[in-house]
Structures are given as structure tokens and as C-alpha cells.
Design a protein around this motif. Structure first.
Motif, PDB file in Angstrom:
ATOM      1  N   VAL A 183      -6.790  -5.147  11.564  1.00 17.61           N
ATOM      2  CA  VAL A 183      -6.547  -4.335   9.914  1.00 17.61           C
ATOM      3  C   VAL A 183      -7.906  -4.205   9.421  1.00 17.61           C
ATOM      4  N   GLY A 213      -9.989  -1.325  10.595  1.00 15.84           N
ATOM      5  CA  GLY A 213      -9.250   0.051  10.618  1.00 15.84           C
ATOM      6  C   GLY A 213      -8.509   0.356  11.995  1.00 15.84           C
ATOM      7  N   ASP A 230      -2.973  -0.046  10.774  1.00 16.01           N
ATOM      8  CA  ASP A 230      -2.413   0.125   9.283  1.00 16.01           C
ATOM      9  C   ASP A 230      -1.456  -1.065   8.999  1.00 16.01           C
ATOM     10  N   GLU A 271       1.354  -1.158   7.927  1.00 18.32           N
ATOM     11  CA  GLU A 271       2.865  -1.191   8.467  1.00 18.32           C
ATOM     12  C   GLU A 271       2.859  -1.677   9.890  1.00 18.32           C
ATOM     13  N   GLU A 272       1.915  -1.156  10.633  1.00 19.43           N
ATOM     14  CA  GLU A 272       1.931  -1.783  12.029  1.00 19.43           C
ATOM     15  C   GLU A 272       1.463  -3.295  12.015  1.00 19.43           C
TER      16      GLU A 272
END
Length: 265
Positions: free
Chosen positions: A73, A76, A79, A81-82
């Protein structure tokens, strides 16, 4: 003449007769005897996964995958949600087979996916005792060398936070046979006109964050694939006119322990 026909045996009676006839049938053995036909195995369709033993994952394995997801995360790669989806799946996983897909598409140290490295090593190999070496109270939390030296080696327990100071001196921290109070330990090194050397075994994750001013934090050696359940060592601190060196080195092999051959005269 009676035209009555014999009644058909009921299914239970027929099954009983067939079972009795099979029990009375003589067994055939010896050379030349033909074995009873074996039903063919079910074919494996293309793309169908082959059944494999489900290797149980430990809490440390799940935490390791979660930490990699958090790093992804920050980099980058995922995201939020994932990340939430994979985080829930990681804590709900019970086997390596369930953990491996969560980091399959994420690079790790050496370019090897974190989950694949964990499954590749697997339990039962050289460092399968890592879970037994994590936990307990630290042996000592501070080592100071002022115009002298210090050494920690052999069987000792590394606390969650260890402070090492070398001023006009040197220190040696050998973690190859050590235990760890937690799966992640932080070693803070202050080296001023001195040096500190940290030795870790292969398969241990090392994170170097130290700052050097006319000095350096230097990591040498390839840790190789990370082993499941292995600890994570974070090395941080400050070096001025000195240095902190992290080496990856295995213990002496059996070959090195064998007595040398005597030279012929």
C-alpha cells in the motif's frame, strides 16, 4: 400344471446372496494368476489443480503476509479496497495454500514473491524451529563499548528493542543461534569513531534504516529466500566516523567441522 412363476428376489435378498457368493469364492494367488480388475483413476483435466497436502500456517506467517501487504500500500501497488480484501483473507487463512495467492503478484526481497518464498521453504526444513525460537524475555537490552568492546553471541534472547553503543570501540552481535522475544526486533546502533557488526543467518529479513555522517550502514551478503516464521530484524541508528555492518552468514557446515586430512610426507 401350474403357471405360477417364481417371484423375483427382493433387492436385500439378492445383495445378501451376492455377498455370500463372493465370500465363498476361492482366492486366486500365485504366478500366472490374474488380479482383479482395478477401476481406472479419474483423469486430471487440463488446468485442474492437483491435490497437495495442506500445510498449516502459523500466526507469524500470517503477520508476515500482512506486513508485506502494508508495504505494498505504501509503495502504491495496492489501493485501500484491495488491501482490505487481502487483509481479511490473510487473517482468515489457515494454510500456506491460502496465503500464497495474496502476495503472488507482489515482489519481495530478491524479486521472489513473498508467499512463494514461504511455501518454497515450508515446514520441516532447516529452520523449521523458528516458531520455537520466538518468545520469552530478552537476555539483555543494552551493550556499550567506550574505548573497549562488547560481544553477544551463541544462545541468547534478543529483546524487542536492543541498544548498542560503540565510542572509540567495537561491538559484535551474532544472531545466528539467538532466540527472539518477538518476531520483529529493532536494534538501534550508535557508532562514533567505532564499529558495530551484526551477523544474521540466511532466510531472516533485514531492514536497514540507519543514517551515516562520514560513516555508513553497510549490508553484505544475500539473505536468500525468506523462511516462514523467521524473524524480522530492523537496524537503525546513527554512525559518525564509524560504521555498522550487517552480514548474512550461515553457521559452520558439517563439512567445515570434519577433521582435516593429514598431509602426506
Amino acid at each position: 400344471m401350474s403357471d405360477e412363476r417364481p417371484q423375483k428376489p427382493l433387492p436385500e435378498e439378492q445383495l445378501s446372496r451376492e455377498t455370500t457368493s463372493l465370500e465363498k469364492a476361492p482366492s486366486v494367488s500365485g504366478p500366472g494368476a490374474s488380479a482383479a480388475p482395478v477401476p481406472p483413476a479419474s483423469p486430471v483435466l487440463p488446468g485442474q489443480p492437483v491435490a497437495a497436502p495442506a500445510l498449516r500456517a502459523s500466526d507469524a506467517d500470517r503477520e508476515r503476509v500482512v506486513e508485506r501487504l502494508r508495504d505494498a500500500v505504501a509503495e502504491g501497488r495496492l489501493d485501500m479496497e484491495e488491501f482490505q480484501e487481502r487483509l481479511e483473507a490473510a487473517y482468515a487463512s489457515r494454510t500456506y495454500a491460502e496465503l500464497e495467492p495474496l502476495t503472488r503478484d507482489l515482489p519481495a526481497v530478491g524479486g521472489v514473491p513473498a508467499g512463494a518464498a514461504a511455501v518454497a521453504a515450508g515446514p520441516g526444513q532447516e529452520q523449521a524451529a523458528w516458531p520455537e525460537r520466538i518468545g520469552g524475555a530478552g537476555t539483555s537490552s543494552t551493550a556499550v563499548a567506550v574505548m573497549s568492546g562488547f560481544q553477544r553471541k551463541g544462545q541468547w534472547t534478543v529483546p524487542a528493542r536492543f541498544n548498542a553503543v560503540a565510542f572509540w570501540g567495537g561491538g559484535d552481535l551474532d544472531l545466528r543461534e539467538a532466540s527472539f522475544s518477538q518476531r520483529e526486533v529493532v536494534i538501534t546502533c550508535i557508532a562514533v569513531m567505532g564499529g558495530i557488526q551484526i551477523t544474521v543467518p540466511p532466510g531472516v529479513e533485514v531492514d536497514v534504516r540507519g543514517i551515516g555522517v562520514m560513516g555508513a550502514f553497510d549490508q553484505r551478503g544475500n539473505p536468500g529466500p525468506l523462511q516462514p516464521g523467521a524473524p524480522r530484524v530492523v537496524v537503525t541508528g546513527f554512525a559518525m566516523w564509524g560504521g555498522v555492518e550487517i552480514r548474512v552468514k550461515p553457521l559452520k557446515s558439517d563439512r567445515e567441522k570434519k577433521p582435516r586430512r593429514r598431509k602426506e610426507l
